[in-house]
Design an enzyme around this catalytic site. Structure first.
Site, PDB file in Angstrom:
ATOM      1  N   THR A  81      76.270 -11.822 -91.128  1.00 51.80           N
ATOM      2  CA  THR A  81      76.005 -13.338 -91.741  1.00 51.80           C
ATOM      3  C   THR A  81      76.589 -12.969 -93.117  1.00 51.80           C
ATOM      4  O   THR A  81      76.307 -11.974 -94.027  1.00 51.80           O
ATOM      5  CB  THR A  81      74.490 -13.251 -92.139  1.00 51.80           C
ATOM      6  OG1 THR A  81      73.831 -13.416 -90.758  1.00 51.80           O
ATOM      7  CG2 THR A  81      74.271 -14.761 -92.537  1.00 51.80           C
TER       8      THR A  81
ATOM      9  N   LYS B 164      74.427 -20.976 -89.843  1.00 52.07           N
ATOM     10  CA  LYS B 164      73.507 -19.799 -90.236  1.00 52.07           C
ATOM     11  C   LYS B 164      72.903 -20.018 -91.365  1.00 52.07           C
ATOM     12  O   LYS B 164      71.670 -19.768 -91.612  1.00 52.07           O
ATOM     13  CB  LYS B 164      74.363 -18.625 -90.169  1.00 52.07           C
ATOM     14  CG  LYS B 164      73.362 -17.451 -90.616  1.00 52.07           C
ATOM     15  CD  LYS B 164      72.365 -16.807 -89.622  1.00 52.07           C
ATOM     16  CE  LYS B 164      71.717 -15.736 -90.005  1.00 52.07           C
ATOM     17  NZ  LYS B 164      70.754 -15.210 -89.261  1.00 52.07           N
TER      18      LYS B 164
HETATM   19  P1  NAP Z   1      71.723  -2.783 -90.965  1.00 53.80           P
HETATM   20  O1  NAP Z   1      70.779  -2.125 -90.284  1.00 53.80           O
HETATM   21  O2  NAP Z   1      71.329  -2.538 -92.567  1.00 53.80           O
HETATM   22  O3  NAP Z   1      73.102  -2.095 -90.627  1.00 53.80           O
HETATM   23  C1  NAP Z   1      74.428  -2.497 -91.354  1.00 53.80           C
HETATM   24  C2  NAP Z   1      75.538  -2.040 -90.591  1.00 53.80           C
HETATM   25  O4  NAP Z   1      76.557  -2.160 -91.283  1.00 53.80           O
HETATM   26  C3  NAP Z   1      75.435  -0.237 -90.532  1.00 53.80           C
HETATM   27  O5  NAP Z   1      76.033   0.032 -89.579  1.00 53.80           O
HETATM   28  C4  NAP Z   1      76.076   0.113 -91.893  1.00 53.80           C
HETATM   29  O6  NAP Z   1      76.709   1.402 -91.550  1.00 53.80           O
HETATM   30  C5  NAP Z   1      77.312  -0.887 -91.875  1.00 53.80           C
HETATM   31  N1  NAP Z   1      77.863  -1.046 -92.982  1.00 53.80           N
HETATM   32  C6  NAP Z   1      77.317  -1.597 -94.128  1.00 53.80           C
HETATM   33  N2  NAP Z   1      78.415  -1.862 -95.173  1.00 53.80           N
HETATM   34  C7  NAP Z   1      79.300  -1.172 -94.745  1.00 53.80           C
HETATM   35  C8  NAP Z   1      80.716  -0.892 -95.218  1.00 53.80           C
HETATM   36  N3  NAP Z   1      80.885  -1.416 -96.407  1.00 53.80           N
HETATM   37  N4  NAP Z   1      81.511  -0.456 -94.367  1.00 53.80           N
HETATM   38  C9  NAP Z   1      81.114   0.043 -93.258  1.00 53.80           C
HETATM   39  N5  NAP Z   1      80.025  -0.066 -92.681  1.00 53.80           N
HETATM   40  C10 NAP Z   1      79.225  -0.694 -93.267  1.00 53.80           C
HETATM   41  O7  NAP Z   1      71.833  -4.353 -90.578  1.00 53.80           O
HETATM   42  P2  NAP Z   1      71.456  -5.128 -89.684  1.00 53.80           P
HETATM   43  O8  NAP Z   1      70.244  -5.550 -89.505  1.00 53.80           O
HETATM   44  O9  NAP Z   1      72.061  -4.514 -88.254  1.00 53.80           O
HETATM   45  O10 NAP Z   1      72.526  -6.506 -89.924  1.00 53.80           O
HETATM   46  C11 NAP Z   1      73.711  -6.561 -89.908  1.00 53.80           C
HETATM   47  C12 NAP Z   1      74.119  -8.091 -89.942  1.00 53.80           C
HETATM   48  O11 NAP Z   1      73.412  -8.912 -89.115  1.00 53.80           O
HETATM   49  C13 NAP Z   1      73.936  -8.572 -91.528  1.00 53.80           C
HETATM   50  O12 NAP Z   1      74.959  -9.449 -91.914  1.00 53.80           O
HETATM   51  C14 NAP Z   1      72.587  -9.351 -91.267  1.00 53.80           C
HETATM   52  O13 NAP Z   1      72.672 -10.325 -92.335  1.00 53.80           O
HETATM   53  C15 NAP Z   1      72.673 -10.086 -89.909  1.00 53.80           C
HETATM   54  N6  NAP Z   1      71.469 -10.539 -89.277  1.00 53.80           N
HETATM   55  C16 NAP Z   1      70.490  -9.434 -89.181  1.00 53.80           C
HETATM   56  C17 NAP Z   1      69.413  -9.854 -88.591  1.00 53.80           C
HETATM   57  C18 NAP Z   1      67.974  -8.711 -88.560  1.00 53.80           C
HETATM   58  O14 NAP Z   1      66.859  -9.100 -88.263  1.00 53.80           O
HETATM   59  N7  NAP Z   1      68.333  -7.745 -88.878  1.00 53.80           N
HETATM   60  C19 NAP Z   1      69.317 -10.983 -87.900  1.00 53.80           C
HETATM   61  C20 NAP Z   1      70.178 -11.689 -88.116  1.00 53.80           C
HETATM   62  C21 NAP Z   1      71.658 -11.460 -88.700  1.00 53.80           C
HETATM   63  P3  NAP Z   1      75.822   2.763 -92.068  1.00 53.80           P
HETATM   64  O15 NAP Z   1      75.120   2.868 -90.703  1.00 53.80           O
HETATM   65  O16 NAP Z   1      76.839   3.796 -92.347  1.00 53.80           O
HETATM   66  O17 NAP Z   1      74.784   2.226 -93.117  1.00 53.80           O
END
Ligand code: NAP
Length: 296
Positions: free
Chosen positions: A95, A170
C-alpha cells in the site's frame, strides 16, 4: 511463467506460497535473509537481490512497507528494474501513494516492463487463507496475463482503472476502515458507561444495519482485551498519511479521517504503535473515564 516475490513480511510470507502451490516456480528475496531461508525450506528459490529476482522471473511481485521501500527495491541500484527484461510484468502489492506508483510505472515503461498496482485488503488472515481482495490499477490486458498468478491469493480481483487506481481504491478502503473503527469504540464506551452488557450490545448491533467488519471482528477482541494486530496502528497511520496527502493535493477536506489519524497518534503516544488499530479503545477509555477492555 516464472514468478519473483520480494518481501516476506506478515503478508508476503503467506502470499508467495499460494502462487507456488498453484504450480508456478517462485524466486524470493527478503532484506532479512533468514525469512527467505525459511521460504527455501518450503520450496522457493532464493536470490541475492531484487535485481537477481527480476533476472530470473517473468512476473515480479513486491510486497514491502511504505513508498520509499518500494522505490528502493524497484529503482535502487540492486533493484528489480536493474534486472528486469523487456516484456516482463512488475506488480506492486504494497500500500503506497498513487502518485509514486505512477512514477514507478513510468520508470518501468522505459525498460519495457509493464506495471500494475495491486494493493490488498483482508489482512494477515486473508493472506494465509488466500482470500485477499485485490484492487488493480493498470492496463486490462496486463492484468489478464497476470491473473493466473494473482488468483491463488484472492477471493476477489477487481480492475479499478489505470495505473494508480488500485491505490486510490485502497485509500478509500482505509478511510472507511478508520471511521468505522471510531464508531465501534464510541458505541462500546456509550454501552459501558450506560451500564449495558457489552456482549448484548454486540449481539444486537452485529445483526442490524449498523453492523460492519470492524464491529464483528474487533468487537469480541475488545471485550476479551485482545489488542494484538491484525492490522497495526503503525500501518494504518502510514495509510492515513497517504490518504491525507492525496486529499491535500486535491483540496478535499476529510474531517473524519483527520480526526481518526490524530486519535491513533494518541494511541502511538501511549506506546501502542504495534498494537492492532482497535487499541483506539484505550484512548476512548481515557477520554470517557471508563474501563471497557480488560488489561492483559
Ligand atoms: P511487514 O510484516 O512489516 O513486512 C514488511 C516487509 O517489507 C518485510 O519483508 C521487510 O523486510 C520488507 N521491507 C520493508 N522495508 C524495506 C526496504 N526498505 N527494503 C527492502 N525490504 C523492505 O509488513 P506486511 O504486514 O507484510 O505489509 C506489507 C504491505 O502490505 C504494506 O504496504 C502494508 O501496508 C500492506 N498491507 C498489510 C496488511 C496487514 O494486515 N498486515 C493488510 C493489507 C495491506 P524485513 O523482513 O527485512 O523487515
Amino acid at each position: 511463467m516464472r514468478v519473483g516475490f520480494i518481501g516476506l513480511g506478515i503478508m508476503g510470507r503467506s502470499m508467495w506460497q499460494h502462487i507456488y502451490r498453484a504450480g508456478f516456480p517462485v524466486t524470493v528475496w527478503n532484506r532479512t535473509r533468514s525469512k527467505a531461508e525459511e521460504a527455501v525450506k518450503l520450496g522457493a528459490e532464493m536470490a541475492d537481490s531484487p535485481k537477481e529476482v527480476a533476472e530470473r522471473s517473468d512476473l515480479i511481485i513486491t510486497m514491502v512497507g511504505d513508498t520509499p521501500d518500494v522505490q528502493q527495491v524497484v529503482e535502487g541500484e540492486e533493484g528489480a528494474l536493474a534486472g528486469a527484461r523487456p516484456g516482463s510484468i512488475l506488480i506492486d502489492m504494497s500500500t503506497i501513494a498513487p502518485e509514486a506508483t505512477r512514477q514507478l510505472a513510468a520508470a518501468a515503461a522505459k525498460k519495457g516492463v509493464a506495471m500494475l498496482d495491486a494493493p490488498v485488503s483482508g489482512g494477515d488472515i486473508g493472506a494465509q487463507q488466500g482470500t485477499l481482495s485485490i484492487m488493480v490499477g493498470g492496463e486490462a490486458e496486463v492484468l489478464e496475463k497476470a491473473r493466473p498468478v494473482l488468483e491463488p491469493m484472492a477471493k476477489s480481483i477487481v480492475h479499478c482503472g489505470p495505473i494508480g487506481a488500485g491505490q486510490t481504491v485502497k485509500a478509500c478502503n482505509q478511510i472507511l476502515a478508520g471511521l468505522t473503527l471510531l464508531g465501534v469504540v464510541e458505541a462500546f464506551a456509550f454501552a459501558k458507561k450506560a451500564g449495558v452488557e457489552l456482549e448484548k450490545m454486540l449481539e444486537v448491533t452485529t445483526q442490524g444495519a449498523a453492523s460492519s467488519w470492524a464491529l464483528a471482528n474487533y468487537g469480541p477482541r475488545i471485550i476479551q482485551g485482545d489488542l494484538k494486530p491484525g492490522f497495526s496502528v503503525r500501518f494504518q497511520q502510514k495509510d492515513l498519511r497517504i490518504v491525507l496527502q492525496e486529499a491535500e493535493q486535491m483540496e478535499l477536506p476529510l474531517m473524519g479521517t483527520a480526526l481518526v489519524q490524530q486519535l491513533l497518534r494518541a494511541v502511538q503516544a501511549h506506546g501502542g504503535n504495534e498494537d492492532g488499530t482497535h487499541a483506539l479503545i484505550r484512548i476512548m477509555e481515557q477520554l470517557g473515564q471508563v474501563e471497557i477492555s480488560p488489561k492483559k
